[in-house]
Write an enzyme that holds these catalytic residues in place. Sequence first.
Site, PDB file in Angstrom:
ATOM      1  N   GLU A 266       1.052  -1.579   0.289  1.00  0.00           N
ATOM      2  CA  GLU A 266       0.365  -0.099  -0.157  1.00  0.00           C
ATOM      3  C   GLU A 266       0.817   1.507   0.181  1.00  0.00           C
ATOM      4  O   GLU A 266       0.428   2.314   0.240  1.00  0.00           O
ATOM      5  CB  GLU A 266      -0.723  -0.147   1.051  1.00  0.00           C
ATOM      6  CG  GLU A 266      -2.232  -1.390   1.048  1.00  0.00           C
ATOM      7  CD  GLU A 266      -3.089  -0.738   2.397  1.00  0.00           C
ATOM      8  OE1 GLU A 266      -3.467  -1.693   2.172  1.00  0.00           O
ATOM      9  OE2 GLU A 266      -3.216  -0.272   3.542  1.00  0.00           O
TER      10      GLU A 266
ATOM     11  N   ASP B  53      -4.113  -9.256   8.753  1.00  0.00           N
ATOM     12  CA  ASP B  53      -2.668  -8.271   9.279  1.00  0.00           C
ATOM     13  C   ASP B  53      -3.344  -8.415  10.361  1.00  0.00           C
ATOM     14  O   ASP B  53      -1.577  -8.654  11.258  1.00  0.00           O
ATOM     15  CB  ASP B  53      -3.642  -6.680   9.511  1.00  0.00           C
ATOM     16  CG  ASP B  53      -3.769  -5.681   8.064  1.00  0.00           C
ATOM     17  OD1 ASP B  53      -3.186  -6.239   7.293  1.00  0.00           O
ATOM     18  OD2 ASP B  53      -4.432  -5.137   7.655  1.00  0.00           O
TER      19      ASP B  53
END
Length: 337
Positions: A174, A283
């Site tokens: 990201e 995550d």
Amino acid sequence: PEGRVPCPTVAVGIVRKGVCLARERPTMATGKDGPGGHVLVVGSTMIDLVAYTQRVPEAGETLVGDRFQMGFGGKGANQAVMAALAGARVAMVNAVGEDSYGEMTVSNLGSFGVDTEHVHVVPGESGVAPIWVEPDGTNRIIIVPGANNGLTAEMASDAVASSADLSVVVGQLEVPQAATAAGFAEARSRGVLTVLNPAPAAELEPALLAVTDWLIPNEVEFGLLAHGAEPDDAAIVEYSERTGTRLLVTLGGDGVAVVCDDGSVSRIEADVVEAVDTTGAGDAFVGSFVAGLAAGLDETAAIRLGMTCAGESVTRPGTQTSFPSRERCAEIMAACP
């Protein structure tokens, strides 16, 4: 049973089958210089804008949702928070915008004890992530990186170079791959383990792969990276050999597949849980897994830690708010021999 569904993007639960022993890495930091090891995250921060709905709208359709929640996210920030909750000393390398979201992000990271010295303020807006969540926990996410794209290679390499006693450097996709590659290269030069979570899936630049030790995609990301290959043993081994990485693929309800040093694949079953919201589960796995490695756990124990933390996270709504508490993480860690 009705209403009980496996997490669709990350394995959860307890290790039930043997996995390969920890690979010998005599030059790698083990985390024993600090109480929980030292993790540096080169990654993103986002403000999550979450809508809970009975179903997602069709093209051109407007629906009335059930409720809305704003929270802190970004794969980098999520993994940093989870690693900190799991007992690691954590530093974050990131760029936020000149807005209130950026100020809120830095404050939130600090509240978890994450070092924000290397979180830079750059012109523009901070990253946001609109998220739709359905009743079974399935989510759809659009990320708008904003200031995350302002993270430079120099920022990342300088952060690694100035951090003492690092155990693990972890990254995602990201932020610009050049920044992550620079941070990983500096880590490699210092004998520090590197872990890449290639999400959201994109073609990996050779410079980044060349300095990646562990690669952890989920099954969807693996298929995209491996040009449509199914995550069978042969395809997993072939991709691991082609990329020169230790490959661990999370397989949802089917658990985890990890490539051992001898080229074999060990598959680890997952428990079934009452999934409420799977946002951030991957995550939770990566953050707690790297915290385990940083603390000196072997691969089996680190995977067990990751699976348990991820499994608990899907039983609660939200992203960082769904992660196990620091106290609960200590209990889980103590149960991971």
